[in-house]
Write a protein that holds these residues in place. Structure first.
Motif, PDB file in Angstrom:
ATOM      1  N   LEU A   1       0.802  -1.223   0.000  1.00  0.00           N
ATOM      2  CA  LEU A   1       0.000   0.000   0.000  1.00  0.00           C
ATOM      3  C   LEU A   1       0.833   1.270   0.000  1.00  0.00           C
ATOM      4  CD1 LEU A   1      -2.831  -1.042   2.474  1.00  0.00           C
ATOM      5  CD2 LEU A   1      -2.875  -1.050  -0.028  1.00  0.00           C
TER       6      LEU A   1
ATOM      7  N   GLU B   1      -7.433  -6.586   3.954  1.00  0.00           N
ATOM      8  CA  GLU B   1      -8.394  -6.561   2.846  1.00  0.00           C
ATOM      9  C   GLU B   1      -7.965  -5.542   1.790  1.00  0.00           C
ATOM     10  OE1 GLU B   1     -13.186  -5.857   2.037  1.00  0.00           O
ATOM     11  OE2 GLU B   1     -12.421  -6.015   4.092  1.00  0.00           O
ATOM     12  N   ARG B   2      -7.491  -4.384   2.249  1.00  0.00           N
ATOM     13  CA  ARG B   2      -7.057  -3.345   1.300  1.00  0.00           C
ATOM     14  C   ARG B   2      -5.859  -3.807   0.478  1.00  0.00           C
ATOM     15  NH1 ARG B   2      -5.046   1.592   3.606  1.00  0.00           N
ATOM     16  NH2 ARG B   2      -5.046   2.335   1.451  1.00  0.00           N
ATOM     17  N   SER B   3      -4.879  -4.418   1.134  1.00  0.00           N
ATOM     18  CA  SER B   3      -3.679  -4.814   0.391  1.00  0.00           C
ATOM     19  C   SER B   3      -3.979  -5.981  -0.543  1.00  0.00           C
ATOM     20  CB  SER B   3      -2.537  -5.149   1.343  1.00  0.00           C
ATOM     21  OG  SER B   3      -2.845  -6.228   2.195  1.00  0.00           O
TER      22      SER B   3
ATOM     23  N   THR C   1      -6.816  -6.422  -2.077  1.00  0.00           N
ATOM     24  CA  THR C   1      -7.515  -5.798  -3.206  1.00  0.00           C
ATOM     25  C   THR C   1      -6.513  -5.132  -4.143  1.00  0.00           C
ATOM     26  OG1 THR C   1      -9.514  -5.442  -1.900  1.00  0.00           O
ATOM     27  CG2 THR C   1      -9.227  -4.070  -3.856  1.00  0.00           C
TER      28      THR C   1
END
Length: 270
Positions: free
Chosen positions: A91, A177-179, A181
């Motif tokens: 990120l 979850e963000r990474s 995605t």
């Protein structure tokens, strides 16, 4: 702007640092190939231009600087980049560098088309490692009229690269979850249908499996739209470390240079 024959142009286009080298015959119609360097050596636009000059091409060769490198290092320099990577490599480094470089490309390209004489021919893109991910992302976005692409030591899938870095540096990356995605967006095997231009993939037999296997998988998935070349004995990088300044071309770089030159000469007639 008037440019003398064979003069190398260095500057900034739409906020992006670049080095541009004129075609073999500046007075004749020319293609344009644009690309991005590695985070390993060669690790700057000037070093990439020395490593992969593609001197025989009847094309402008444009080498862009990546975000978080060279003139665009954050305050604190490479120490700050490493700090950000240690906090979250996906990120803080890979995803934002790829997204920013791909996003700023259309405006930089448009400005250079106007500034460089004769640079209105067919377009190719290229890159190495993280810069290869930028080239693939630009190609996937499909808004630049790209006729051909070539990548070396490419980051084709980000998740295996993170695993390789865990082995290399003895660290553990904590996925969120963000990474996940973000990594899914940087999976060009899954997004192969978006890569519609002919693609050359060059890997080194001495590179990590995290680079070699996804490149082979992408080539297989693309079928006759892609070719895979293996440089025997080449590791991930192909210039002398640290690779920030122009240096004599290494034997590995010469083989990559020859592969890129032949590919673009075949695919991008001026």
């Amino acid at each position: 702007m008037r440019i003398a024959e064979r003069e190398v142009v260095e500057g900034v286009a739409a906020g992006v640092p670049f080095v541009a080298v004129p075609p073999r015959d500046p007075g004749a119609p020319a293609a344009l190939v644009a690309g991005w360097h590695l985070m390993d050596a060669p690790a700057s636009e000037r070093a990439m231009a020395a490593a992969l000059p593609m001197a025989g091409l009847q094309a402008w060769r444009v080498y862009f600087g990546l975000p978080l490198s060279g003139a665009r290092l954050p305050e604190g320099g490479y120490d700050e980049v490493f700090r950000r990577a240690s906090e979250d490599a996906v990120l803080n480094i890979y995803a934002p560098v790829t997204d920013q470089a791909a996003g700023e490309f259309p405006a930089a390209l448009a400005e250079l088309r106007d500034r460089l004489p004769g640079a209105d021919g067919p377009l190719g893109v290229f890159g190495g490692s993280a810069g290869a991910a930028v080239a693939l992302e630009v190609l996937a976005r499909g808004d630049a009229g790209i006729a051909a692409a070539a990548v070396v030591s490419p980051v084709v899938q980000l998740a295996p690269v993170i695993t390789a870095n865990e082995r290399r540096f003895g660290v553990t990356y904590t996925w969120t979850e963000r990474s996940r995605t973000a990594a899914a967006r940087l999976d060009y095997v899954s997004r192969a249908a978006e890569l519609t231009a002919p693609l050359l993939l060059v890997t080194g037999s001495g590179d990590d499996i995290a680079i070699r296997e996804p490149a082979a998988a992408l080539c297989e998935k693309l079928g006759d739209r892609a070719e895979l070349v293996t440089v025997e004995g080449m590791a991930h990088d192909f210039a002398e470390a640290p690779g920030l300044e122009p240096a004599p071309q290494t034997p590995d770089a010469a083989r990559v240079d020859a592969a890129f030159s032949e590919w673009f000469a075949r695919r991008l007639p001026a």
